[in-house]
Design an enzyme around this catalytic site. Structure first.
Site, PDB file in Angstrom:
ATOM      1  N   GLN A  19      84.471  55.589  16.554  1.00 41.99           N
ATOM      2  CA  GLN A  19      85.404  54.906  17.454  1.00 41.99           C
ATOM      3  C   GLN A  19      86.764  54.578  16.852  1.00 41.99           C
ATOM      4  O   GLN A  19      87.600  53.989  17.541  1.00 41.99           O
ATOM      5  CB  GLN A  19      84.811  53.613  18.036  1.00 41.99           C
ATOM      6  CG  GLN A  19      83.644  53.834  18.958  1.00 41.99           C
ATOM      7  CD  GLN A  19      83.349  52.614  19.773  1.00 41.99           C
ATOM      8  OE1 GLN A  19      83.754  52.518  20.932  1.00 41.99           O
ATOM      9  NE2 GLN A  19      82.639  51.653  19.183  1.00 41.99           N
ATOM     10  N   ASP A  20      87.012  54.916  15.593  1.00 43.23           N
ATOM     11  CA  ASP A  20      88.339  54.648  15.026  1.00 43.23           C
ATOM     12  C   ASP A  20      88.723  55.713  14.001  1.00 43.23           C
ATOM     13  O   ASP A  20      89.143  55.396  12.896  1.00 43.23           O
ATOM     14  CB  ASP A  20      88.391  53.254  14.403  1.00 43.23           C
ATOM     15  CG  ASP A  20      89.829  52.784  14.159  1.00 43.23           C
ATOM     16  OD1 ASP A  20      90.771  53.372  14.744  1.00 43.23           O
ATOM     17  OD2 ASP A  20      90.011  51.834  13.384  1.00 43.23           O
TER      18      ASP A  20
END
Length: 149
Positions: A19-20
């Site tokens: 997610q990042d």
């Protein structure tokens, strides 16, 4: 990076979405091998659930469909991978990369010279040029703006 994401998405049970994925979260070891770091926003996917989430990640790297649907999938990391790959090739901040991509003529008859960082010298080897074209093609594929969640 690709091997790390492949492991997280396909070899881990349950699958993990980072997610990042951003250039700040990719570290090089002493042999210049890329390692994915900072799993603070990572999420294990529940295959029996809709996987709704809060919007997390670094601005410019977040997949557009995540912002619209709030459903996290492996495709979100794939999109971010494409942004990092193009950022590396172009030597531009993700916002500049995405602005360039939004131009209707930017992807028509695109040439390698249009993608490479103007501050670096052009490849002199055909093998290196072919590999750069492969990376750019892969990156553009990851940035499919018509992706479905």
């Amino acid at each position: 990076m690709a091997h790390a994401l492949c492991y997280l998405h396909h070899d881990s049970t349950p699958p993990i979405v980072h997610q990042d994925i951003s250039s700040n979260n990719v570290l090089l070891n002493s042999s210049f091998v890329a390692c994915v770091a900072d799993f603070g926003t990572a999420r294990m996917l529940d295959m029996d659930s809709s996987n709704h989430t809060l919007l997390v990640g670094t601005c410019g790297y977040i997949a557009p469909e995540l912002a619209y649907s709030m459903v996290v999938t492996e495709k979100c990391d794939v999109y971010s991978f494409g942004v990092v790959a193009l950022e590396t090739l172009m030597g531009k901040h993700p916002e500049q990369v995405l602005l360039w991509l939004s131009s209707p003529t930017s992807l028509v008859n695109i040439k390698l010279i249009d993608v490479l960082d103007s501050r670096s010298s052009l490849p002199t080897s055909q093998l290196v040029a072919r590999n750069l074209v492969r990376v750019a093609t892969l990156a553009f594929g990851c940035l499919n703006l018509q992706a479905k969640s």
